[in-house]
Design a protein around this motif. Structure first.
Motif, short mmCIF file in Angstrom:
data_model
loop_
_atom_site.label_atom_id
_atom_site.label_comp_id
_atom_site.label_asym_id
_atom_site.label_seq_id
_atom_site.Cartn_x
_atom_site.Cartn_y
_atom_site.Cartn_z
N MET A 62 -9.14 10.24 11.29
CA MET A 62 -9.85 10.80 10.13
C MET A 62 -11.00 9.91 9.70
SD MET A 62 -8.10 13.47 9.99
CE MET A 62 -8.94 14.19 8.59
N LYS A 63 -11.34 8.90 10.52
CA LYS A 63 -12.48 8.00 10.31
C LYS A 63 -12.32 7.12 9.07
CE LYS A 63 -14.52 9.61 13.91
NZ LYS A 63 -14.59 8.79 15.16
N GLU A 64 -11.09 6.82 8.70
CA GLU A 64 -10.84 5.88 7.60
C GLU A 64 -11.16 4.46 8.05
OE1 GLU A 64 -9.99 6.25 4.49
OE2 GLU A 64 -9.45 8.39 4.39
N ASP A 65 -11.69 3.66 7.14
CA ASP A 65 -11.98 2.25 7.44
C ASP A 65 -10.68 1.46 7.34
OD1 ASP A 65 -12.93 -0.26 7.80
OD2 ASP A 65 -14.17 -0.33 5.99
N LEU A 66 -10.20 0.94 8.46
CA LEU A 66 -8.92 0.24 8.49
C LEU A 66 -9.07 -1.27 8.60
CD1 LEU A 66 -6.95 2.63 10.89
CD2 LEU A 66 -6.81 2.53 8.40
N ALA A 67 -10.27 -1.78 8.44
CA ALA A 67 -10.47 -3.22 8.53
C ALA A 67 -9.67 -3.93 7.45
CB ALA A 67 -11.95 -3.55 8.39
N GLY A 68 -8.80 -4.83 7.86
CA GLY A 68 -7.99 -5.59 6.92
C GLY A 68 -6.95 -4.77 6.20
N ALA A 69 -6.58 -3.59 6.72
CA ALA A 69 -5.62 -2.72 6.06
C ALA A 69 -4.25 -3.40 5.92
CB ALA A 69 -5.48 -1.41 6.83
N THR A 70 -3.70 -3.35 4.73
CA THR A 70 -2.37 -3.92 4.45
C THR A 70 -1.33 -2.80 4.49
OG1 THR A 70 -2.57 -3.57 2.07
CG2 THR A 70 -3.43 -5.65 2.97
N ARG A 71 -0.07 -3.19 4.38
CA ARG A 71 0.99 -2.18 4.36
C ARG A 71 0.83 -1.25 3.16
NH1 ARG A 71 6.82 -3.56 6.33
NH2 ARG A 71 5.66 -3.10 8.22
N ARG A 72 0.39 -1.80 2.02
CA ARG A 72 0.16 -0.96 0.85
C ARG A 72 -0.94 0.06 1.13
NH1 ARG A 72 -0.96 -4.00 -4.69
NH2 ARG A 72 1.22 -4.53 -4.31
N ASP A 73 -2.01 -0.38 1.82
CA ASP A 73 -3.08 0.55 2.17
C ASP A 73 -2.56 1.66 3.08
OD1 ASP A 73 -4.98 -0.99 0.78
OD2 ASP A 73 -5.34 -2.27 2.55
N LEU A 74 -1.70 1.30 4.01
CA LEU A 74 -1.18 2.30 4.94
C LEU A 74 -0.23 3.26 4.23
CD1 LEU A 74 -0.62 0.06 8.08
CD2 LEU A 74 -2.38 1.79 7.76
N ARG A 75 0.52 2.78 3.24
CA ARG A 75 1.35 3.70 2.46
C ARG A 75 0.48 4.71 1.72
NH1 ARG A 75 4.72 -0.83 1.15
NH2 ARG A 75 3.65 -1.04 -0.86
N ARG A 76 -0.61 4.23 1.16
CA ARG A 76 -1.53 5.12 0.46
C ARG A 76 -2.11 6.16 1.43
NH1 ARG A 76 -6.80 5.15 0.48
NH2 ARG A 76 -6.94 3.03 1.36
N LEU A 77 -2.52 5.69 2.59
CA LEU A 77 -3.07 6.61 3.58
C LEU A 77 -2.01 7.58 4.09
CD1 LEU A 77 -5.29 4.09 5.56
CD2 LEU A 77 -6.11 5.99 4.15
N GLY A 78 -0.78 7.10 4.18
CA GLY A 78 0.32 7.98 4.58
C GLY A 78 0.52 9.11 3.59
N ARG A 79 0.42 8.80 2.31
CA ARG A 79 0.54 9.86 1.29
C ARG A 79 -0.66 10.80 1.36
NH1 ARG A 79 2.54 5.35 -1.70
NH2 ARG A 79 0.46 4.93 -2.53
N GLN A 80 -1.84 10.22 1.60
CA GLN A 80 -3.06 11.03 1.63
C GLN A 80 -3.05 12.03 2.79
OE1 GLN A 80 -6.62 8.65 1.46
NE2 GLN A 80 -7.94 10.31 2.21
N TYR A 81 -2.50 11.60 3.93
CA TYR A 81 -2.50 12.46 5.11
C TYR A 81 -1.08 12.89 5.49
CZ TYR A 81 -7.31 10.85 5.60
OH TYR A 81 -8.63 10.56 5.37
N ALA A 82 -0.23 13.05 4.49
CA ALA A 82 1.17 13.36 4.73
C ALA A 82 1.35 14.64 5.54
CB ALA A 82 1.92 13.49 3.40
N ASP A 83 0.49 15.62 5.30
CA ASP A 83 0.65 16.89 6.01
C ASP A 83 0.18 16.82 7.46
OD1 ASP A 83 -1.97 16.49 5.21
OD2 ASP A 83 -2.40 18.64 5.00
N GLN A 84 -0.43 15.68 7.85
CA GLN A 84 -0.92 15.54 9.22
C GLN A 84 -0.12 14.52 10.03
OE1 GLN A 84 -5.27 15.46 9.69
NE2 GLN A 84 -5.46 15.89 7.50
N LEU A 85 0.87 13.90 9.40
CA LEU A 85 1.67 12.92 10.12
C LEU A 85 2.53 13.62 11.16
CD1 LEU A 85 2.74 10.58 7.18
CD2 LEU A 85 0.99 10.16 8.92
N PRO A 86 2.60 13.10 12.38
CA PRO A 86 3.31 13.79 13.47
C PRO A 86 4.82 13.76 13.31
CG PRO A 86 2.54 11.66 14.22
CD PRO A 86 1.98 11.85 12.84
N GLU A 87 5.47 14.50 14.18
CA GLU A 87 6.93 14.60 14.14
C GLU A 87 7.60 13.25 14.35
OE1 GLU A 87 10.46 17.28 16.29
OE2 GLU A 87 8.48 17.07 17.21
#
Length: 450
Positions: A292-317
């Motif tokens: 989705m072209k998100e900037d992941l430079a220096g992404a922390t676990r908290r950032d990934l949790r946020r992104l997980g919520r943002q793209y929850a409907d697109q997370l694979p099986e």
């Protein structure tokens, strides 16, 4: 690939060759083996003596590995034992070379003080023109000597010394004595300092090969099979009972179970299994966010949790299955039904403690390509190919993560993910309530077989 190289994630731990003496010795050995020479004055070599700079110069990445089945090697120093093996065509090659160096360390240290040691991993197959030909490889032997033939000369000198000692007229044989003196000038005192290398051979029962798109051969197990990365229909008939490709998930799961090769991460001793599953989930989120072209430079676990919520409907099986397992492990949630056909299944496994654990973890890494850490650790050839096709956002995240989290403690990370604690015999093990009896460690595969 420049970011991987800069961080030491590619071409890392190579041995630098910058001494004119060593360069000259390398050239002698290279000409001895291949008839070629290099004009490079400074280059780096792997455990086999292969240099990416020389490979580029000669426009031949297999200049020491003709047709990918005849691995030759050049040893300038015993320090090469710690270097990686680049462009590996067989999973067993680095282990064979390392064991050869370790078993002959004293002798090789003495030999490489004066000359380069050149040799070959010898087998009966010279051309792997069909997949079936790979099955003719049963044993690998090592032949090695200095470019001046010190080992062969020392052997001959030893035989002459025996003649000198045992033949009645040996003391009066001027020709024999003169030949011995001439050879001793080349080899030194072989009585006090033997230069013989151990004769070593290695079975080739279970291995991975890069040929024909990638193939795992398991012959030394109770239920033999080959697992190929390409469509098995394109491989043709093989001299082994079963052939699967990576899409045969249930068949592969059953094969691993029948041969007792894997264990569920949640059943592993001495590890925080939930934390390992959380990390795998983060890798999957990062992959989706990168698409989705998100900037992941220096992404922390908290950032990934946020992104997980943002793209929850697109997370694979696969992510959904791991999340359900984590809820069961941490929150007393219901046990999820994850069969071998579920996308998360192979993400929940690791190799058991057996001689082929590295090979099995390599196979699991190829079956779980979104787990970028296991893919990098266990199967670098596939990792580098996948990296070339990733979006730049994912490359940035992966390089940063591996540099920050893995490079600082490689041994500790490997031990955490793949190590095995000794069983505790004095204290009985307490399991989570009735897990194995309810679903079995292999889910529907074992229950179906029963």
């Amino acid at each position: 690939m420049h970011r991987l190289i800069e961080k030491g994630l590619m071409f890392g731990n190579l041995i630098r060759v910058d001494s004119p003496i060593l360069v000259e010795r390398y050239n002698r050995a290279l000409k001895h083996l291949t008839g070629k020479e290099t004009a490079q004055k400074v280059f780096h070599i792997d455990i086999s003596g292969y240099s990416p700079e020389i490979g580029d110069e000669l426009d031949d990445d297999l200049y020491l590995n003709h047709k990918g089945v005849n691995r030759q090697f050049i040893l300038l120093t015993t320090e090469q034992a710690t270097a990686p093996l680049l462009n590996a065509k067989f999973s067993t090659s680095r282990g064979i070379l390392r064991q050869f160096i370790e078993e002959n360390r004293t002798e090789l240290f003495a030999l490489t003080a004066r000359d380069a040691v050149a040799g070959e991993l010898v087998n009966s197959v010279y051309v792997a023109d069909t997949p079936a030909r790979l099955f003719d490889m049963r044993k690998i032997a090592i032949e090695a000597d200095t470019t001046s033939g010190t080992v062969a000369t020392a052997k001959k000198l030893g035989e002459m010394i025996d003649r000198f000692k045992t033949e009645p007229d040996g003391w009066y044989d001027d020709v024999l004595i003169a030949d011995m003196i001439g050879m001793a000038k080349k080899t030194g005192d072989v009585v006090r300092n033997p230069v013989a290398l151990r004769q070593m051979s290695f079975g080739q029962e279970n291995f991975w090969t890069d040929h024909f798109g990638g193939m795992y051969v398991f012959r030394g197990v109770d239920h033999p099979a080959a697992i190929v990365a390409r469509d098995k229909k394109d491989i043709g008939e093989l001299p082994i009972p079963f052939v699967f490709d990576l899409n045969d998930r249930s068949a592969i799961a059953k094969f691993l179970a029948l041969n007792d090769l894997v264990e569920p991460i949640l059943e592993a001793r001495g590890v925080d299994s939930a934390a390992i599953l959380h990390q795998k989930m983060d890798f999957i989120v990062a992959s989706v966010a990168a698409e989705m072209k998100e900037d992941l430079a220096g992404a922390t676990r908290r950032d990934l949790r946020r992104l997980g919520r943002q793209y929850a409907d697109q997370l694979p099986e696969a992510w959904q299955g791991l999340a359900a397992l984590v809820r069961w492990a941490e929150e007393d949630g219901p046990w999820p039904s994850i069969t071998s056909e579920h996308a998360a299944y192979f993400y929940t496994l690791r190799a058991k403690d057996h001689p082929d654990a590295d090979l099995v973890n390599m196979l699991l890494a190829e079956l779980t390509p979104l787990d970028i850490r296991q893919l990098f650790i266990c199967h670098k050839e596939v990792f580098y190919r996948a990296y070339a096709d990733w979006p730049d956002e994912k490359r940035t995240y992966v390089v940063d993560f591996l540099d920050r989290e893995y490079q600082v403690d490689k041994a500790g990370t490997r031990a955490t993910l793949f190590g095995h604690e000794a069983p505790m015999t004095a204290v009985p093990r307490v399991r989570q309530p009735d897990l194995i009896s309810r679903v079995g460690p292999w889910g529907a595969v074992t229950r179906g077989r029963r």
